[in-house]
Design a protein around this motif. Sequence first.
Motif, mmCIF file in Angstrom:
data_model
loop_
_atom_site.group_PDB
_atom_site.id
_atom_site.type_symbol
_atom_site.label_atom_id
_atom_site.label_comp_id
_atom_site.label_asym_id
_atom_site.label_seq_id
_atom_site.Cartn_x
_atom_site.Cartn_y
_atom_site.Cartn_z
ATOM 1 N N ASN A 158 0.772 -1.164 -0.008
ATOM 2 C CA ASN A 158 0.019 0.024 0.142
ATOM 3 C C ASN A 158 0.917 1.329 0.186
ATOM 4 O O ASN A 158 0.274 2.452 0.024
ATOM 5 N N ILE A 159 2.073 1.213 0.075
ATOM 6 C CA ILE A 159 3.033 2.379 0.032
ATOM 7 C C ILE A 159 3.511 2.746 -1.429
ATOM 8 O O ILE A 159 4.012 2.097 -2.310
ATOM 9 N N ASP A 160 2.841 3.937 -1.805
ATOM 10 C CA ASP A 160 3.096 4.326 -3.209
ATOM 11 C C ASP A 160 4.293 4.619 -3.499
ATOM 12 O O ASP A 160 5.353 5.378 -2.758
ATOM 13 N N GLY A 161 4.917 4.096 -4.762
ATOM 14 C CA GLY A 161 6.116 4.125 -5.046
ATOM 15 C C GLY A 161 7.288 3.280 -4.441
ATOM 16 O O GLY A 161 8.254 3.273 -5.127
ATOM 17 N N LEU A 162 6.874 2.179 -3.811
ATOM 18 C CA LEU A 162 7.878 1.373 -3.269
ATOM 19 C C LEU A 162 7.636 0.087 -4.123
ATOM 20 O O LEU A 162 6.757 -0.555 -4.382
ATOM 21 N N GLU A 163 8.971 -0.259 -4.566
ATOM 22 C CA GLU A 163 9.175 -1.417 -5.429
ATOM 23 C C GLU A 163 9.584 -2.646 -4.495
ATOM 24 O O GLU A 163 10.479 -2.445 -3.674
#
Length: 221
Positions: A158-163
Motif C-alpha cells: 500500500n506504499i506508493d512508489g515502493l518497489e
Amino acid sequence: MSDELKRFKLEYVKHYVVGDDYYIFDFVKPDLVYKEGQYGAFMHVEKNITKRKVRAFSIASSVDEEFLKIGTKIVEDPSVFKCILRDFKSGDFLTIDGPMGNFTLEENLPAIFIAGGIGITPIRSILMHIHDKGFKFPMKLIYSEPRKIYPFVEEFKNIDGLEILLANTKESTQLLIQDNISSEAFFYVSGSPSFITGVKEQLEKLGIQTDRIKYDRFNGY
C-alpha cells in the motif's frame, strides 16, 4: 540515566504470529520521543528472568501509529525472556530504555532497503513513516527470507512508489542487489550479523561508499 535515554513502561495490548516463529507485539504507546528506525533496551516487569534480563528490539512502528510495535523470532526452545514474552496476556508489561541508534532515514534521497528475516522491523518503521508523511522519492525493498515468510509485506504493497523485490536464497538476494545497485541511493541493511556482513561486502565491491550504507545488526534474535 541521561536526559536523552529514559525509561518508559509499556502495557501489552496484543500479539500475532506470522508463520511459525515470527511474533509481532503491540503495546500502549508511551511518551517516548524517537525517530523511525531506532531501537530500545527492553526488560520484563516483575518477572523472574534468569541469564539475559535485557533485550534490544527495534521499534517497528512509526511515530504516528497508534501502538508501539516490536517483532522478534521465538523458536521452539526459547530463552526465558522470550518464553515469558510469548505468553504475555492483559496486565503484563515491559520497560523500554531509549531511544538509541542512527538507523534513520535520509529524507528525500533515493533509498534501497535490504532486509533479512525479522530484520524487517526497523525498516517497517521507516517505511510507515514514509507512507504517513507522503514522501515521494525513488525507493526499493529487497526482502530476503529463506522460507518465503515475509512479515508486513501486505502492508508494504500500500506504499506508493515502493518497489518490492522478494528473495529466498543467498544467491537470489545477491542477484537482486547487483541488478538494483545505484550510486545515488542510500542503502539501509537490517538482519543477522552474517547477513549484514555479506550485504555490506557485496555493496562495497560494487562501488558503494561506506558512508552511504546504514545497517542495523540483530544479534541473537
